[in-house]
Design an enzyme around this catalytic site. Structure first.
Site, PDB file in Angstrom:
ATOM      1  N   GLY A  41       0.778  -1.225   0.000  1.00  0.00           N
ATOM      2  CA  GLY A  41       0.000   0.000   0.000  1.00  0.00           C
ATOM      3  C   GLY A  41       0.809   1.273   0.000  1.00  0.00           C
ATOM      4  N   LYS A  45       7.263   3.366  -5.115  1.00  0.00           N
ATOM      5  CA  LYS A  45       7.562   2.057  -5.685  1.00  0.00           C
ATOM      6  C   LYS A  45       8.822   2.150  -6.558  1.00  0.00           C
ATOM      7  CE  LYS A  45       2.674   0.842  -5.631  1.00  0.00           C
ATOM      8  NZ  LYS A  45       2.796   0.174  -4.334  1.00  0.00           N
ATOM      9  N   HIS A 155      13.693  15.277   0.157  1.00  0.00           N
ATOM     10  CA  HIS A 155      13.152  15.630   1.474  1.00  0.00           C
ATOM     11  C   HIS A 155      14.062  15.245   2.638  1.00  0.00           C
ATOM     12  CE1 HIS A 155       9.415  16.895  -0.262  1.00  0.00           C
ATOM     13  NE2 HIS A 155       9.089  15.694  -0.695  1.00  0.00           N
ATOM     14  N   ASP A 190       9.517  18.823  -9.121  1.00  0.00           N
ATOM     15  CA  ASP A 190       8.637  17.915  -8.386  1.00  0.00           C
ATOM     16  C   ASP A 190       7.483  18.742  -7.819  1.00  0.00           C
ATOM     17  OD1 ASP A 190       7.740  16.441  -5.855  1.00  0.00           O
ATOM     18  OD2 ASP A 190       9.200  14.999  -6.608  1.00  0.00           O
TER      19      ASP A 190
END
Length: 467
Positions: A41, A45, A155, A190
Site C-alpha cells: 500500500g 515504488k 526531502h 517535483d
C-alpha cells in the site's frame, strides 16, 4: 574548493563536444533498484525506475548514452552530509530487529511514512551512488549531462528521514560538484517543495535553489513560501514559487522559462542539478496538477539549451506507468532522439494497456492559479534576483549544511496515508533552518568538499540482466 586536474585527452574531448554542439550523456542504473519494496500500500515504488529503464532500452536510447552501474555510496560518502549516528542507524536496522530501535525510529522519523524495509541501507547506497557518480562525470568533463532516475530524494534531512526519503542524494551530489564548480544551481520541478536541499544550502551563496511546487492546506511538506529567501551569505539564494492545484502546461511555461532565464542571467551557474519528480503530471496518485509529459519535458529541454553541465535526477511520481513514460521520454529529449508514441513491446507491456501509447491525455481539472497570482509571484522572485551581485566571486561564504538542526527537539505525529491529496505527515510547525542560527555567526563553517573522486565498474554487457 579544490579543482580536479583533467587529462589533456579529457580536456580536448570536452572542447570538441562543445564546439560540435553535441552533448555527451551518461546514464546510471543499478539492476537491483526495482527489487526494493517499501511495503504493501505504500505509494513509493522503486519498480518504476526499472520500468523506465526497460522502456528506454527498448526504444534503443541506450545506444546514445554511456551506461554505468553506480558504485554504492560508502558510509564515509554518506556522512559528508548526514550525521554518523543516523547513518549507523540506517545501516543496522532491519524489519527483523526494528523492535530494538523504537526510540531511534522516532528520533530519526522512520516509521509508516518512511518505513523500514529489507535492504533499506543498500537502497540508499544505490540511489546516492548514481547521483554522486554523475557529479563526478561532470566534474571530470567527460560528460555534459548525467542521468540518475533513482536519485532526486529531496526531502531527507541531515539526521532525519522525511517524505519517503532517507538519504539526500541531491545534497551529496551538489557537495561533489562544489569541489570543481564555483556556483551550482538546483532546480526542482517535483510537485513537492525541495525542502531538504533548500535547508542544507540555506546559508550559502555558492548554491542557488529554485523550487516550483504546490502549497495549500496540509499539502506536504508545508514549506517553500515566497518569503523564504535564504539567510546570511545565502540571502536571496533560496527561491520558491508556491503554486495551487491544477497547474497546466501553458501556465507552467509562462513562469518557468522567464524565471529560469533570469536566474541564469544573474547567478550564472557552472553546473545545474535538476530534480524531475513526475508527481507533477496529470493523473498522479498523490499530486494534483495537470501537466502533460511533453510539458514536463519542456522544462528539461529549456534548461538543457543553456549548455551548462547538468545532473538530471528523478524524484516523486506515484502513478508508476506515467512515471516510466515520462522519464523514458525525457531521456529521449536529453539525447536528442525522436521516439514513437507507440510503446515498443517489452516485459512490462501490460502496464500501458489498453492504448499502449507513450503520451497520455491530461484531464479537464480547473487550474486554481490565476494569471495575476502567477505574475505577482514571478515579480517577487525577480525582485530578489535584482539584489544579487551578478555571478558572485568564488570567494563565497559557505555554511556547513544542516549542522544545527536538533531532531530531538521536534515532535513526531501519527501518520496517515492519503492517495488523492498529499497529506503526508510532517512535524508540527517544523521550524525553518534559519531559526537555529545566531546573528553573530555570519561567517558560518566551510563546506567539506575536499573529497577524492570515485571509481566505477564497467558498464554491463548487452546480455546482462540489468540491461
Amino acid at each position: 574548493f579544490f579543482p580536479v586536474c583533467f587529462t589533456e585527452r579529457e580536456r580536448c574531448a570536452g572542447v570538441m563536444s562543445r564546439a560540435s554542439g553535441k552533448q555527451r550523456v551518461c546514464y546510471f542504473y543499478d539492476s537491483d533498484i526495482g527489487n526494493y519494496y517499501y511495503g504493501q500500500g505504500h505509494p513509493m515504488k522503486p519498480h518504476r525506475i526499472r520500468m523506465a529503464h526497460n522502456l528506454l532500452l527498448n526504444y534503443g536510447l541506450y545506444k546514445k548514452m554511456e551506461i554505468y552501474r553506480p558504485s554504492p555510496a560508502t558510509f564515509d560518502e554518506l556522512r559528508k552530509f548526514h550525521s554518523d549516528e543516523y547513518m549507523r542507524f540506517l545501516r543496522h536496522i532491519t524489519p527483523d530487529n526494528m523492535g530494538e530501535y523504537t526510540k531511534q525510529m522516532q528520533r530519526f522519523n522512520v516509521g509508516e511514512d518512511c518505513p523500514v524495509f529489507e535492504g533499506l541501507y543498500q537502497f540508499c547506497q544505490a540511489s546516492s551512488g548514481g547521483s554522486i557518480g554523475g557529479a563526478v562525470k561532470l566534474n571530470k568533463g567527460t560528460s555534459d549531462i548525467a542521468i540518475n532516475w533513482a536519485g532526486g530524494l529531496h526531502h531527507a534531512k541531515r539526521s532525519e528521514a522525511s517524505g519517503f526519503c532517507y538519504v539526500n542524494d541531491i545534497v551529496l551530489a551538489i557537495l561533489q560538484l562544489l569541489k570543481v564548480h564555483a556556483r551550482v544551481l538546483y532546480l526542482d520541478i517535483d510537485i513537492h517543495h525541495g525542502d531538504g536541499v533548500e535547508e542544507a544550502f540555506y546559508l550559502t551563496n555558492r548554491v542557488m535553489t529554485l523550487s516550483f511546487h504546490q502549497v495549500g492546506g496540509a499539502f506536504f511538506p508545508g514549506t517553500g513560501h515566497t518569503n523564504d529567501l535564504g539567510a546570511k551569505a545565502g540571502k536571496n539564494y533560496s527561491l520558491n514559487f508556491p503554486l495551487l492545484a491544477g497547474m497546466d502546461d501553458a501556465a507552467y511555461e509562462s513562469i518557468f522559462k522567464p524565471v529560469v532565464d533570469k536566474v541564469m542571467e544573474h547567478f550564472q551557474p557552472n553546473a545545474i542539478v535538476l530534480c524531475c519528480g513526475a508527481d507533477s503530471l496529470s493523473g498522479d496518485r498523490v499530486g494534483c496538477w495537470n501537466m502533460s509529459i511533453r510539458g514536463h519535458a519542456a522544462c528539461l529541454e529549456h534548461v538543457k539549451s543553456f549548455g551548462v553541465p547538468m545532473l538530471v535526477l528523478g524524484g516523486g511520481g506515484y502513478t508508476v506507468r506515467n512515471v516510466s513514460r515520462c522519464w523514458a521520454y525525457e531521456t529521449a529529449r536529453l539525447t536528442n532522439q525522436p521516439i514513437s508514441d507507440t510503446v515498443p513491446w517489452h516485459e512490462y507491456m501490460d502496464y500501458y494497456s489498453p492504448d499502449y501509447k507513450l503520451h497520455v491525455p491530461v484531464s479537464n481539472m480547473e487550474n486554481e492559479n490565476t494569471r495575476e497570482q502567477l505574475e505577482m509571484k514571478k515579480q517577487k522572485l525577480f525582485e530578489a534576483l535584482s539584489q544579487l551581485e551578478h555571478a558572485p566571486s568564488t570567494t563565497m561564504q559557505t555554511g556547513q549544511p544542516g549542522t544545527r538542526i536538533n531532531p530531538d527537539a521536534l515532535q513526531h505525529d501519527s501518520e496517515e496515508e492519503e492517495e488523492e491529496w498529499d497529506l503526508r505527515p510532517h512535524r508540527n510547525r517544523r521550524a525553518h533552518l534559519a531559526e537555529y542560527f545566531d546573528d553573530d555567526d555570519a561567517e558560518g563553517d566551510l563546506l567539506d568538499t575536499d573529497k577524492p573522486g570515485r571509481e566505477y565498474e564497467e558498464p554491463p554487457s548487452d546480455d546482462d540482466d540489468g540491461l
